[in-house]
Design an enzyme around this catalytic site. Structure first.
Site, PDB file in Angstrom:
ATOM      1  N   CYS A  26      11.072 -10.733  -3.415  1.00 34.94           N
ATOM      2  CA  CYS A  26      10.014 -10.689  -4.432  1.00 34.94           C
ATOM      3  C   CYS A  26      10.585 -10.246  -5.764  1.00 34.94           C
ATOM      4  O   CYS A  26      11.411  -9.336  -5.828  1.00 34.94           O
ATOM      5  CB  CYS A  26       8.915  -9.713  -4.022  1.00 34.94           C
ATOM      6  N   HIS A  27      10.106 -10.886  -6.825  1.00 27.68           N
ATOM      7  CA  HIS A  27      10.502 -10.504  -8.175  1.00 27.68           C
ATOM      8  C   HIS A  27       9.729  -9.261  -8.601  1.00 27.68           C
ATOM      9  O   HIS A  27       8.532  -9.162  -8.324  1.00 27.68           O
ATOM     10  CB  HIS A  27      10.180 -11.633  -9.163  1.00 27.68           C
TER      11      HIS A  27
ATOM     12  N   ASP B  66      -3.673   6.268   8.641  1.00 31.21           N
ATOM     13  CA  ASP B  66      -2.965   7.552   8.578  1.00 31.21           C
ATOM     14  C   ASP B  66      -3.927   8.720   8.410  1.00 31.21           C
ATOM     15  O   ASP B  66      -3.783   9.751   9.061  1.00 31.21           O
ATOM     16  CB  ASP B  66      -1.954   7.536   7.432  1.00 31.21           C
TER      17      ASP B  66
ATOM     18  N   MET C 118       2.081 -11.948  -2.764  1.00 30.99           N
ATOM     19  CA  MET C 118       2.696 -10.903  -1.946  1.00 30.99           C
ATOM     20  C   MET C 118       2.210  -9.520  -2.376  1.00 30.99           C
ATOM     21  O   MET C 118       2.028  -8.628  -1.546  1.00 30.99           O
ATOM     22  CB  MET C 118       4.223 -10.981  -2.017  1.00 30.99           C
ATOM     23  N   GLU C 119       1.985  -9.353  -3.664  1.00 33.24           N
ATOM     24  CA  GLU C 119       1.489  -8.073  -4.160  1.00 33.24           C
ATOM     25  C   GLU C 119       0.086  -7.790  -3.621  1.00 33.24           C
ATOM     26  O   GLU C 119      -0.195  -6.672  -3.168  1.00 33.24           O
ATOM     27  CB  GLU C 119       1.506  -8.066  -5.697  1.00 33.24           C
TER      28      GLU C 119
END
Length: 170
Positions: free
Chosen positions: A77-78, A129, A114-115
């Site tokens: 990824c950039h 969590d 992707m982000e």
């Protein structure tokens, strides 16, 4: 026609795609995923009684941080100069499910799919969590790209709920 994989050179070695000749356009991606929880965990989230604090508030910030750090996690990824990022939640109390929805956008040379996917994943993992002491059987599922716009390939709609243009806060 079979699409060529773009992250490999002609020798089969992994590469970062060269985007220097691409046209800068406004690009947006919306991703979504779901966490299923038990009734006690859902109640703790809704009533604000989880021992670790404001679960959805922390998960929202964690998701945004995940978006900003995607290129540190996904090797090809950039690093991107994001214009906007948001993480929202759709709570379905009766089903004991929470959807995380992440929207990322920029004006740039490469997309933000992707982000957005990373933002959703990190937000849902943060909920897990923060509630695992209450419910270790939580299930994260259905992480997917709902919609992306911009770039050479244009608009993609993978979730019928996003076929209509969503309002933006430009």
């Amino acid at each position: 026609m079979i699409e060529q994989l773009t992250h490999f050179d002609d020798k089969g070695q992994a590469i970062m795609v060269d985007v220097t000749d691409k046209t800068e356009t406004k690009r947006t991606a919306i991703a979504k995923g779901t966490i299923r929880l038990g009734r006690p965990a859902m109640t703790a989230i809704l009533e604000g009684t989880a021992a670790k604090g404001d679960v959805l508030g922390v998960a929202r910030v964690a998701g945004i941080m995940g978006v900003k750090r995607t290129s540190d996690l996904i090797p090809m990824c950039h690093p991107l100069m994001l214009g906007k990022c948001s993480v929202d939640f759709d709570i379905r109390e009766e089903d004991c499910e929470i959807d995380a929805i992440c929207t990322a956008s920029l004006k740039g040379l490469t997309g933000v799919e992707m982000e957005a996917l990373t933002g959703v994943s990190v937000a849902l993992l943060t909920i897990y969590d923060m509630c695992k002491a209450i419910d270790k059987r939580m299930e994260i599922t259905n992480i997917h790209l709902c919609k992306k716009t911009g770039g050479k390939s244009g608009t993609f709609v993978g979730d019928a709920a996003y076929e209509e243009e969503q309002p933006t806060n430009d």
